[in-house]
Design an enzyme around this catalytic site. Structure first.
Site, mmCIF file in Angstrom:
data_model
loop_
_atom_site.group_PDB
_atom_site.id
_atom_site.type_symbol
_atom_site.label_atom_id
_atom_site.label_comp_id
_atom_site.label_asym_id
_atom_site.label_seq_id
_atom_site.Cartn_x
_atom_site.Cartn_y
_atom_site.Cartn_z
ATOM 1 C CG HIS A 107 -1.810 1.233 1.480
ATOM 2 N ND1 HIS A 107 -3.069 1.327 0.964
ATOM 3 C CD2 HIS A 107 -1.590 2.401 1.841
ATOM 4 C CE1 HIS A 107 -3.711 2.553 1.103
ATOM 5 N NE2 HIS A 107 -2.759 3.298 1.650
ATOM 6 C CD GLU A 108 1.618 3.427 3.845
ATOM 7 O OE1 GLU A 108 1.847 4.675 3.175
ATOM 8 O OE2 GLU A 108 0.568 3.282 4.251
ATOM 9 C CG HIS A 153 0.539 6.123 -0.605
ATOM 10 N ND1 HIS A 153 -0.733 7.132 -1.245
ATOM 11 C CD2 HIS A 153 -0.201 5.672 0.436
ATOM 12 C CE1 HIS A 153 -1.919 6.745 -0.378
ATOM 13 N NE2 HIS A 153 -1.557 6.102 0.175
ATOM 14 C CD GLU A 194 -4.826 6.737 0.824
ATOM 15 O OE1 GLU A 194 -4.755 5.373 0.653
ATOM 16 O OE2 GLU A 194 -4.309 7.225 1.674
#
Lengths: 500, 500
Positions: free
Chosen positions: B265-266, B269, B295
């Site tokens: 997830h990170e 980003h 997101e």
């Protein structure tokens, strides 16, 4: 309404925010910044340190200081704060003479030079580092010429800057006395047989080594509520303030003793910073910038205490718990290993006694570089010649020679003697500790090392840099600085270990 | 001589140095600062952000912007830089309305509130956090009242701030459509039997997990020359600039999947930030502040790609190598586990589909808090009631209820909907990827995930925040925003997995 003094402190506190951000940037560059992020960090550092510098040398600063120096204000202060204000005045006068543009250039150049050094060392490429080193020297000359007033900056100014009150005449004398006694001592030692080292090159998990480092720091009295430990190429200590003291360590799978002693050393620095009196905050007295005194604290823990067999006796259970593969290592074997005296090329890997020569060599080379007798081109040759003279060995690469340390890459000329001055002080402190607390062997063996930490806190740390190094020696030991206690300590220790 | 535009950019670059130092302080507080060091960091943050704020709202800034807005200057700029200057003008106007003292107070309060929250969450002490939360809400109201002009700031302003062009009317409609479809879908899923999870709660070495996290980041295309990964309580991404993008992760011995999916997830980003076009630097276009769009990138990697069985096929050899104790886990079992749908209390531990309700709940509570219908006192009760309504469960503690997320503690009201908007966008992006690159299952199975990363780089990331979210959807997908593709994706996926 705030008093004149409070106004001054508040303004210094404001400046401190920018200074502290620079400290943080520096810490981050050593511990976290990715490769490509360096340029931005250097730029940030330039902007913030310029801002701090402008404030520090502003008319407002001058007015605030001078207002407090008025007798009616000044006499209301106690001796500590009087000293603090005098220091501010001295710093102001010195800083004011440095042009802002020069200060910005200097700061950014040094940050960049350290980055270049890191790569050049890794690639053993002295040619790449040389132009930066050259520039570091000329920038440093220029810096001290500004600080001391045009034409007056010299190597003595640098020595005084890192250890107030020290100069070439004093250091030459101390170091020459040491050389005279230690050259024959080391010769005698290295002619003796050495113990087998194979147990100490076993591969030990790096994460367990980190855990052990943390344990050792807590054991000697470092406070993790007010400090952190991270990883960097070369261990160092820095601090945002007394409540945020930061240490780093490095780890080698096959050399756990390196990490263990590095962290005890940095722990000594950190404990000093954590224990400066809280009321000195935002004043120069909280900035422990007498580096010989600082190194005396790190080297007290690393060497005088850490290389004593009794230090290890209470630590062994934890050691065996973390490293079950070392269960066949006795405390005597460990003690022998950490006191192995051997002529080696690398300062930070060297033992307590040959270390002295690593420092003397650097000191003599710096002195001659700034006196114009050694050029950057010739530096590696002079380095090798001196290594041969003192330790009988020559480096094969510049990475393990002239580029091994970070100091010169960051413009820290005049720092090196501090390490050895620290040991000289330690010889004297050790005598006094035994006089006041009793036998150090017993204290250590009983796991009461924190009694010694507390003694150091009370006798030395709490004063920050209120007292100058020679004053500390006088106040704590009641006598003049002398190399004799250190020589006595070395002779007794190695006579016993090597059966001289 | 520098053009008017260059002068403007140079000034912004100067301001940027202070902003970036604040980012660094924030990063450090989450990853390194010792407990007792927080107050100093908060003070530093206050000083630096005040300085940046003063510069940002200075007359000089206004003059520089206005000079470039003169038609003779403005028309020389390309469309990107024209947009950049218009954004600067908008930001300037908004910022100028915020009093400096309020800005300093706000910044320092929020830093402190986050610290209080951290402790309060750990100690499950909502009472300790409540006054801060209350103050966060009133400060936030005041902030947006200033930004939008006295009296005009409201929850819509906050939504627009985190996702330009979004408002309650739009979000209510999207979320209501989702609820209608997903409530029965989740009911159907959770009535089905669940696979055994015991293999996935085995204890796995945290250091190996870190190595695996690093591997996953590199696998999806994160560049470690321009980024770093550290540890913090709650994973997050920040960046100094595109060359210094920073991610954190957290680790649990008995839940390696948590760390694995957090870092994917990170990583999403981070990949976005690293791939914004270099020429946007020092302009607002480099600040990817449309959080729904942001997101959508993290959730694309975490969910759409990361929870596809084919993502894992090429990763399994590395997984088995790092965790030999997991050699009996098949890729099918892993796939089933990472798509387990279960009604749980904690947002960040929840699966892809019930996650929607965690967001809808927070969105509805925020909306009602700012509309004055829910008080801080009643918040835990409303939270529990909504949890029961949507997921049929009630939290037993506030730590796993209303205090579980960091957002409110830092004053980030209006952020939560971004997560779900991101998923809605992802439904649409997925359709388009398959149209342009071919079957995603095949691409992933062949280990070509970087083809998708590259597509996202070119279609989305490189533009930074040049295009607003709705414009991105239009430009990339050629149609209006709709929840239909996301619903279709969910239905197909879970029908298959749970045999609905």
């Amino acid at each position: 309404m705030a008093s004149k003094f409070e106004e001054l402190i508040n303004y210094r506190r404001e400046i401190g925010n920018f200074d502290k951000a620079c400290t943080l940037i520096n810490w981050d560059m050593e511990t976290a910044t990715p490769k490509m992020g360096t340029d931005t960090m250097v730029e940030m550092m330039g902007a913030l340190s310029t801002k701090a510098f402008e404030m520090r040398t502003s008319e407002k600063m001058e007015q605030l200081i001078d207002a407090v120096l008025e007798p009616s204000e000044f006499e209301q202060l106690d001796q500590y704060m009087q000293k603090a204000v005098k220091e501010m005045k001295k710093n102001f006068e010195e800083n004011k003479r440095i042009p802002v543009e020069f200060h910005t250039e200097y700061t950014m150049h040094m940050a960049k030079a350290q980055e270049v050094w890191r790569t050049a060392k890794r690639e053993n490429n002295y040619e790449a580092f040389k132009p930066y080193l050259e520039k570091n020297i000329s920038y440093t000359k220029q810096l001290y010429a500004y600080i001391k007033g045009e034409g007056k900056g010299n190597y003595d100014s640098m020595l005084d800057d890192y250890e107030r009150g020290m100069d070439m005449a004093t250091i030459d004398k101390l170091f020459d006395e040491l050389k005279e006694e230690l050259i024959p001592l080391v010769k005698a030692i290295v002619s003796k047989p050495q113990p087998d080292r194979s147990k100490f090159t076993r591969s030990l998990d790096v994460n367990k080594q980190k855990e052990f480092s943390r344990y050792l720091l807590e054991y000697i009295g470092f406070d993790f509520d007010r400090g952190v430990m991270a990883e960097s190429e070369h261990p160092f200590t820095t601090n945002i303030d007394r409540n945020d003291v930061r240490l780093t360590n490095h780890y080698y799978e096959n050399d756990f003793l390196n990490a263990a002693f590095s962290i005890i050393h940095e722990g000594g620095h950190g404990i000093y910073e954590q224990n400066v009196h809280g009321r000195f905050e935002h004043t120069p007295l909280s900035e422990c910038s007498y580096m010989g005194l600082h190194e005396s604290q790190s080297r007290m823990f690393e060497n005088v205490l850490g290389r004593n067999i009794n230090f290890w006796k209470p630590v062994m259970p934890k050691f065996y718990e973390l490293f079950p593969e070392m269960s066949d290592v006795t405390v005597e074997e460990l003690y022998r290993e950490v006191n192995r005296v051997q002529n080696g090329l690398v300062r930070i890997d060297s033992d307590e006694v040959t270390y002295c020569f690593h420092i003397i060599l650097r000191y003599e080379l710096e002195r001659e570089m700034f006196n114009g007798n050694v050029s950057v081109d010739d530096l590696p040759k002079h380095w090798a010649d001196k290594m041969e003279e003192y330790l009988g060995i020559r480096p094969e690469t510049d990475a393990e020679g002239v580029m091994q340390d970070t100091h010169w890459s960051g413009g820290m000329f005049g720092y090196f003697p501090s390490y050895l001055l620290g040991s000289i002080y330690d010889g004297m402190f050790l005598e006094k500790i035994e006089e006041e607390l009793g036998n150090v062997d017993t204290i250590l063996a009983e796991g009461r090392i924190k009694d010694i930490t507390k003694w150091l806190n009370e006798k030395i740390h709490t004063y920050g840099r209120y007292r100058e190094p020679k004053e500390v020696i006088q106040a704590v030991c009641g006598k003049e600085l002398s190399v004799k206690p250190l020589i006595k300590y070395f002779k007794e220790k190695y006579t016993d270990i090597y059966g001289l």
